[in-house]
Scaffold this active site. Structure first.
Site, PDB file in Angstrom:
ATOM      1  N   TYR A 181     -65.605 -32.214 -15.842  1.00 56.85           N
ATOM      2  CA  TYR A 181     -65.006 -33.526 -16.089  1.00 56.85           C
ATOM      3  C   TYR A 181     -65.931 -34.587 -15.517  1.00 56.85           C
ATOM      4  O   TYR A 181     -66.360 -34.479 -14.378  1.00 56.85           O
ATOM      5  CB  TYR A 181     -63.677 -33.568 -15.329  1.00 56.85           C
ATOM      6  CG  TYR A 181     -62.569 -34.237 -16.055  1.00 56.85           C
ATOM      7  CD1 TYR A 181     -61.684 -33.499 -16.831  1.00 56.85           C
ATOM      8  CD2 TYR A 181     -62.382 -35.610 -15.955  1.00 56.85           C
ATOM      9  CE1 TYR A 181     -60.646 -34.121 -17.498  1.00 56.85           C
ATOM     10  CE2 TYR A 181     -61.345 -36.228 -16.629  1.00 56.85           C
ATOM     11  CZ  TYR A 181     -60.478 -35.480 -17.394  1.00 56.85           C
ATOM     12  OH  TYR A 181     -59.460 -36.095 -18.057  1.00 56.85           O
ATOM     13  N   THR A 225     -51.001 -40.820 -24.854  1.00 62.66           N
ATOM     14  CA  THR A 225     -52.043 -40.742 -23.831  1.00 62.66           C
ATOM     15  C   THR A 225     -53.392 -40.297 -24.393  1.00 62.66           C
ATOM     16  O   THR A 225     -54.296 -39.957 -23.633  1.00 62.66           O
ATOM     17  CB  THR A 225     -51.643 -39.749 -22.720  1.00 62.66           C
ATOM     18  OG1 THR A 225     -51.370 -38.483 -23.319  1.00 62.66           O
ATOM     19  CG2 THR A 225     -50.426 -40.231 -21.972  1.00 62.66           C
ATOM     20  N   SER A 226     -53.522 -40.319 -25.704  1.00 61.45           N
ATOM     21  CA  SER A 226     -54.766 -39.864 -26.325  1.00 61.45           C
ATOM     22  C   SER A 226     -55.990 -40.610 -25.779  1.00 61.45           C
ATOM     23  O   SER A 226     -55.936 -41.799 -25.506  1.00 61.45           O
ATOM     24  CB  SER A 226     -54.671 -40.096 -27.835  1.00 61.45           C
ATOM     25  OG  SER A 226     -55.922 -40.432 -28.362  1.00 61.45           O
ATOM     26  N   ASP A 231     -53.229 -33.314 -16.550  1.00 56.52           N
ATOM     27  CA  ASP A 231     -53.233 -34.490 -15.678  1.00 56.52           C
ATOM     28  C   ASP A 231     -52.345 -35.612 -16.204  1.00 56.52           C
ATOM     29  O   ASP A 231     -51.889 -36.465 -15.457  1.00 56.52           O
ATOM     30  CB  ASP A 231     -54.672 -35.009 -15.514  1.00 56.52           C
ATOM     31  CG  ASP A 231     -55.511 -34.028 -14.718  1.00 56.52           C
ATOM     32  OD1 ASP A 231     -54.952 -33.015 -14.261  1.00 56.52           O
ATOM     33  OD2 ASP A 231     -56.725 -34.266 -14.561  1.00 56.52           O
ATOM     34  N   PHE A 237     -46.609 -38.424 -18.874  1.00 58.00           N
ATOM     35  CA  PHE A 237     -46.337 -39.152 -20.107  1.00 58.00           C
ATOM     36  C   PHE A 237     -46.566 -38.334 -21.368  1.00 58.00           C
ATOM     37  O   PHE A 237     -45.954 -38.608 -22.396  1.00 58.00           O
ATOM     38  CB  PHE A 237     -47.203 -40.423 -20.167  1.00 58.00           C
ATOM     39  CG  PHE A 237     -47.078 -41.270 -18.940  1.00 58.00           C
ATOM     40  CD1 PHE A 237     -45.893 -41.960 -18.687  1.00 58.00           C
ATOM     41  CD2 PHE A 237     -48.099 -41.349 -18.015  1.00 58.00           C
ATOM     42  CE1 PHE A 237     -45.746 -42.726 -17.535  1.00 58.00           C
ATOM     43  CE2 PHE A 237     -47.962 -42.115 -16.860  1.00 58.00           C
ATOM     44  CZ  PHE A 237     -46.781 -42.804 -16.614  1.00 58.00           C
TER      45      PHE A 237
END
Lengths: 637, 630
Positions: B550, B211-212, B275, B279
């Site tokens: 964010y 998920t990088s 978040d 995964f």
């Protein structure tokens, strides 16, 4: 800073006379119409009193107050009270009703004083846009007291947010006017405040808060005060630093700088001198808003501002100071570029080179010759289109009859008449009378001086350099530029660009042949070259004379107030003896410039003794500068 | 979790199961001690055979190869032009979202007629054939550790989830891919793989959840050696739970949702909920210094780990004990935390655990404007009374949240909603284009939660905040999990977007938010983007000394010849703006290769030198050659 220098001057055709409608419709309904400017969208509007409260509540002021309390031993409350007093003295009280009154009054005054007031509508539309996007700083040049209100009047007419205006405290002493000015958006600043920590803190917080909240456009004179010589002045950087700080701190996303050039065909003050209140066209125009963000790109390292708390008072870094300085000078250059030159400025330049007078035909021919050169250089000139050249010249002579007259086909500077029945005047009085007319004429030449400075300096450097190699000429150019940088406005660190500009203008007017390495004067360009060099002669002569005075005079240490009389009497003596030609040496403005040039070049050291400045002269150092200048001076004409 | 009685009932069952599992584990441990040399991972896995493995080796069987998340879950506009979310996994699944279309078209100037569909399948011929090290493969075979050089497996591990990575996949473009994938089953497998890699000079790139968002998984194009992707997904067991010390020893390949689910069954949780937790893996969290939504109660990953085991080319690094804090020179854990796969593979971690909270309650507060919201959050942080999570959305995001409201189930609810809206905008005078909303999540025992809630709402009221109900709060958190799916929807219709984050001192929060959002809009305009972009932010974490912010930005790229380059330039400019405004390079996403260029100015020359010298000692041959960070 490239943007500051490549800015195109807009077409002169875009000017519109705002007085025209005033002459047709009611001034009252103009003053009372619905005034609904589009405000800055980045911040909800606040009231004047909320603004003042925000200043007093600011962390920055709190910490300064505490600092001063610790240093002075006085209680914090006392210092806070002082700060609040300073703020009360300073703050504006912008009110719409006063603006309306002002609008009505100025409509009347302007119609009486001016023939036309021309504005650049494109510029104003851009300004309208800019005001909504970012905090706006209006930077007009300052040539007349009229400047002070003229901008507010125009902004009112065009439904633009009213600016708050930094005014010198001297204006506050005008008993009746001060409250009115305050309610029209003026805020007052004392002079010589650097040393007063509390005052400085209140002022800077006040200005910053206005900018940060986008409270209103801020208007101030970047040149600091009204230019008495009508020549542009080097910028004062303190204020510009204050208004830019919110940007450096990231408190606003961008700031728009709007340099505004106000040109007068005839300056009210000069008319007052001549006991006559009749004005003439007054074209005004503003250049494009400049984004500070664009200018700061790659020049300011913001991380230094991020290492300490936002509210912590901090000294600007060297980098920031340099940026502000370059920016301030750049703005003045832009104002110069935006100026509209009147034919009279060209005529004055020519007449001053022939103090004994010129034939009307010769003057006409020389003026049109100069006009064509200047137009070729893309200068905006207010030369009437439908009128013959002869008429332009003669109407200008009659408009400026306070300075010149035309007798038997010769145009001469007039001799000022003394009071009636005065028989014998001393030679000294005669010189001063002649000088006052001369200096009046000089002030009109000065309005066009910025056009000529660079090519003239290059022409002078070429004449004094034995080789024709570009780099050798450049060395001389740089020396002259450095010497005269109190006299003319040069953006620091841009000598190469200035030199290039001078060269290319000389190529355009047929003085130089373009070449990569060499600078060769074309045979039939020598006349133009010597004309340009002669523009600088009064400066060269005056500087040399003052240097001579300082090296010959036995005095090594003197006070500022001793300096002017001493130099004046020295110059007077030389003029009477016929050894000094230029009357400009009598201008105290230039005399001061010489002194501060020497301070800058460390040939004179300035120390503060009590509240007086004291100067100590290093004769050898002055002699060295004088020697270089001497070798140049002999080549002028 | 909301109902009290049920949860304690479940806890009791969980406790019982835990005792059984713990028994298994103990037995296993004794066995280990007796016969260390013969230790076999396979045997160990028998002990928790009951553990369902939610991440198969062939991830593409359940997940999209060119988009976010599960294959069965995606947004689409149905034939009626209404948006719906497919599948059964999420609360939104199977629901119609009636206002999404209007919001989507209105915000981006997009049109459902203008589609930009993705390449349907991997074209194997577009992928470079694997560059295998024969000798390495040979010896690897002998160990019995599973591996593959199947194209799909390789492509799946050649990217993270940066916009440019997914965009390229959708266009069927593939850069350098790993040449093979290995699936170690336990710590010892990793030791073997690393030894072999050193022996045969093969480049290893650890791969956790994939998920990088920092280009960390991109294979360096200049890498000439064979690249082996080391997929940790099969190392996913909880090895022991220590109830006395409230710790759990876990294999680092476990993904967040499995870890929480398994611990929940025992009545515990880690409380670490980034978040991406569906995964992302434990090892990935450690390697990037991850941060979870509920860090206010549980802490960030660096606060949660007690012990780390990592395999490096020099050998295994771990501390000698499980002491809660040590003064033994610089903490070596901090070389590992945030090392981004450049030093080795994290294989096992001891983490703090907590009993599952008795009570959970969402909440929300509406503020008249963003300034008031930030002031409130700052005050909450000052009083150190932040709930498990407190987040402040700006106005754009508030409206976005509304666009995701499912169809109203009854006339009554829509009536109530309308009434609320009326109250807030008309009665309270809030400008619907200014107001913003904070979402809250409280956790703990019931009484304390209610007390805590009151305290926070009282503070909010001082800043003009109005309580706006649990629904708004819960929807806000749901948004977090579906937003990545939404990006895929946008990409079907010429809209591309990305999120990024920073941390910043309190006094600069407002300025930074405003300036960065402005900068994005301006850059888009300058680069010829026709329609103003969506440029929005939220404050997602509060600290004593600052906050985490964010950003989301997205724009319609129709009419741009090179949308990707425009996007990259805008993102770059936004990061410069963040740094210029006193924000950090990253709060929790990490540096990867995407933000490498700013490392030197971020940590100074000496700082870079320190990291370099560690790398040189630990991995002199650059076996862990993903070239992240430095």
């Amino acid at each position: 800073m490239e943007t500051l220098c490549t800015e195109k001057t807009p077409e002169p055709g875009a000017f519109l006379d705002i007085l025209e409608e005033r002459r047709r419709t009611s001034d009252i309904s103009h003053a009372l119409r619905t005034f609904s400017p589009q405000p800055y969208k980045g911040h909800p509007p606040i009231t004047a009193s909320a603004l003042n409260q925000a200043v007093l509540d600011s962390q920055h002021l709190h910490s300064i107050v505490e600092e001063i309390a610790t240093e002075s031993g006085e209680p914090v409350e006392v210092i806070r009270e002082k700060a609040s007093g300073i703020l009360n003295e300073m703050s504006h009280n912008l009110q719409l009703s006063s603006i309306r009154l002002l609008g009505y009054t100025l409509s009347k005054v302007f119609k009486r004083a001016f023939h036309t007031v021309l504005v650049n509508e494109d510029g104003l539309n851009q300004l309208r846009q800019a005001i909504q996007e970012h905090p706006v700083i209006l930077l007009p040049n300052h040539r007349s007291y009229m400047d002070f209100l003229v901008l507010s009047y125009i902004m009112f007419t065009y439904d633009l947010s009213m600016p708050v205006i930094a005014a010198g405290i001297a204006l506050m002493d005008m008993m009746f006017f001060a409250p009115l000015l305050r309610r029209s958006g003026a805020f007052f600043i004392r002079r010589a405040i650097r040393a007063d920590k509390l005052y400085w803190a209140v002022l800077s917080e006040y200005v910053r808060t206005i900018v940060r909240t986008g409270y209103a456009p801020v208007e101030f004179y970047i040149e600091g005060y009204r230019s008495r010589t009508l020549k542009s002045l080097n910028p004062k950087l303190g204020m510009i630093h204050m208004v830019l700080e919110p940007f450096f701190n990231g408190e606003v996303d961008d700031i728009s700088l709007v340099p505004i050039s106000i040109s007068y065909d005839r300056v009210i003050e000069e008319s007052l001198l001549a006991h006559e209140l009749l004005g003439f066209p007054k074209p005004k125009e503003s250049t494009m808003p400049i984004s500070v963000r664009e200018l700061a790109k790659g020049r300011i390292n913001f991380s230094q501002h991020n290492q300490v708390p936002r509210e912590m008072p901090q000294n600007p870094s060297e980098e920031t100071q340099e940026f502000v300085s370059v920016m301030g000078h750049g703005v003045v250059r832009l104002q110069e570029r935006g100026m509209v030159i009147s034919p009279w400025s060209l005529m004055a330049t020519i007449l001053l080179q022939s103090p004994e007078g010129l034939g009307l035909d010769t003057l006409t021919q020389r003026t049109t010759w100069l006009r064509d050169i200047v137009l070729d250089w893309d200068i905006v000139l207010d030369w009437p289109a439908q009128v013959s050249d002869e008429e332009v010249i003669s109407s200008n002579i009659s408009r400026h009859r306070s300075m010149v007259c035309c007798e038997g086909g010769r145009v001469l500077l007039i001799e000022e008449q003394g009071p009636d029945g005065e028989e014998s005047i001393t030679p000294e009085t005669a010189v001063f009378r002649r000088a006052s007319i001369m200096l009046m004429c000089v002030s009109y030449r000065n309005q066009a001086l910025h056009i000529f400075v660079r090519p003239a300096l290059v022409a002078l450097a070429i004449a004094t350099t034995s080789s024709t190699k570009k780099e050798d000429v450049f060395t001389h150019f740089k020396f002259l530029q450095e010497l005269f940088s109190n006299e003319f406005v040069f953006v620091p660190g841009m000598a190469t660009e200035d030199f290039k500009e001078g060269c290319s203008l000389l190529v355009k007017c047929g003085v130089l042949q373009a070449s990569d390495q060499e600078l060769v004067v074309i045979e039939h360009g020598t006349d133009t070259a010597s004309f340009l060099r002669a523009i600088l002669q009064p400066f060269l002569e005056t500087y040399q004379v003052v240097f001579r005075h300082m090296t010959e005079d036995g005095v090594v240490v003197f006070a500022e107030k001793q300096y002017i009389p001493a130099v004046r009497s020295y110059c007077l003596k030389l003029i009477l003896a016929g050894e000094l030609q230029t009357y400009e040496a009598l201008s105290s403005d230039m005399q001061k410039n010489v002194l501060y040039t020497l301070v800058r070049m460390t040939a004179v050291t300035k120390t503060k003794v009590g509240d007086q400045n004291e100067f100590r002269v290093d004769k050898a150092a002055i002699q060295r500068i004088a020697d270089i200048l001497g070798s140049i001076g002999s080549h002028v004409v | 979790m909301a109902s009290n009685g049920k949860s304690s009932e479940r806890q009791r069952i969980a406790q019982q199961r835990l005792r059984i599992i713990a028994g298994h584990l103990r037995k296993q441990e004794e066995l280990d001690h007796r016969d260390i040399a013969a230790q076999e991972c396979k045997a160990e896995s028998n002990s928790n055979a009951a553990t369902p493995n939610s991440m198969p080796r062939k991830r593409q069987e359940i997940m999209k190869w060119n988009g976010w998340g599960y294959s069965d879950s995606r947004f689409l506009f149905n034939k009626k032009g209404q948006a719906e979310f497919t599948g059964k996994r999420y609360r939104l699944s199977g629901l119609i979202l009636p206002s999404l279309k209007d919001w989507f078209e209105g915000t981006f100037g997009a049109n459902l007629q203008h589609k930009s569909p993705a390449t349907p399948a991997i074209n194997a011929s577009a992928v470079h054939p694997p560059n295998l090290s024969e000798s390495f493969v040979e010896e690897l075979k002998a160990t019995g550790i599973p591996f593959s050089h199947d194209t799909e497996d390789r492509v799946f591990r050649a990217h993270g989830h940066c916009l440019h990575e997914i965009f390229a996949l959708r266009e069927g473009r593939f850069g350098r891919c790993p040449d093979m994938v290995v699936w170690p089953n336990c710590h010892n497998d990793v030791v073997k793989i690393v030894e072999l890699a050193c022996k045969h000079n093969v480049c290893l790139m650890p791969y956790g959840g994939g998920t990088s968002v920092s280009s960390a998984l991109e294979c360096p194009p200049e890498e000439k050696r064979s690249i082996v992707s080391l997929d940790t997904s099969q190392m996913n067991r909880i090895l022991w739970i220590d109830e006395k010390n409230l710790t759990a020893h876990v294999e680092a390949g476990i993904i967040g949702q499995d870890l929480e689910r398994l611990l929940n069954e025992s009545g515990y949780c880690t409380g670490h909920e980034p978040d991406s937790m569906e995964f992302s893996s434990l090892g990935g969290w450690v390697a990037t210094r991850a941060s979870g939504m509920k860090k206010n109660i549980y802490g960030n990953i660096e606060d949660l780990v007690v012990h780390i085991k990592m395999v490096t080319p020099r050998g295994v690094i771990e501390k000698s004990c499980q002491g809660p804090r040590m003064s033994t020179g610089p903490d070596v854990h901090h070389f590992i935390l945030g090392s981004e796969g450049t030093l080795g593979v994290v294989t096992e971690v001891t983490m703090k655990i907590r009993p599952v909270p008795e009570y959970q309650k969402y909440g929300s507060v509406v503020f008249p404007n963003f300034q008031a919201g930030v002031a409130c959050l700052r005050e909450v942080a000052k009083q150190r009374c932040a709930p498990a999570s407190i987040r402040l959305m700006d106005n754009e995001q508030f409206q976005f949240g509304h666009a995701l409201k499912p169809q109203e189930s009854s006339i009554f609810t829509s009536f109530v909603e309308g009434l609320k809206k009326f109250y807030i905008t008309k009665f309270k005078g809030f400008d619907p284009h200014q107001l913003c909303v904070a979402t809250l999540l409280f956790e703990g025992d019931r009484e304390k939660v209610l007390q805590h809630e009151k305290q926070v709402y009282d503070i909010a009221a001082k800043f003009g905040g109005l309580a706006a109900g649990e629904d708004n709060g819960q929807r806000g958190y749901m948004l977090t999990f579906v937003i990545a799916y939404l990006r895929d929807l946008g990409m079907e219709y010429y809209v591309i977007g990305e999120s990024f984050e920073t941390s910043v001192p309190w006094d600069r929060v407002l300025d930074l938010c405003r300036n960065v959002k402005e900068r994005i809009i301006r850059e888009c305009k300058d680069k010829g983007v026709q329609f103003a972009p969506l440029s929005t932010c939220r404050v997602t974490q509060t600290y004593d000394a600052g906050a985490c912010v964010y950003f989301y930005f997205a724009f319609n790229y129709r009419g741009l010849s090179d949308p990707l380059s425009v996007y990259l330039q805008v993102e770059h400019a936004a990061r410069e703006e963040i740094l210029a405004n006193g924000g950090s390079l990253s709060h929790h996403h990490g540096v990867g290769k995407l933000r490498k260029e700013w490392m030197r100015e971020t940590i100074s020359d000496v700082g870079v030198g320190m990291l370099k010298s560690v790398k040189e000692y630990v991995d002199p041959d650059n076996i862990f050659g993903n070239r992240n960070l430095l």
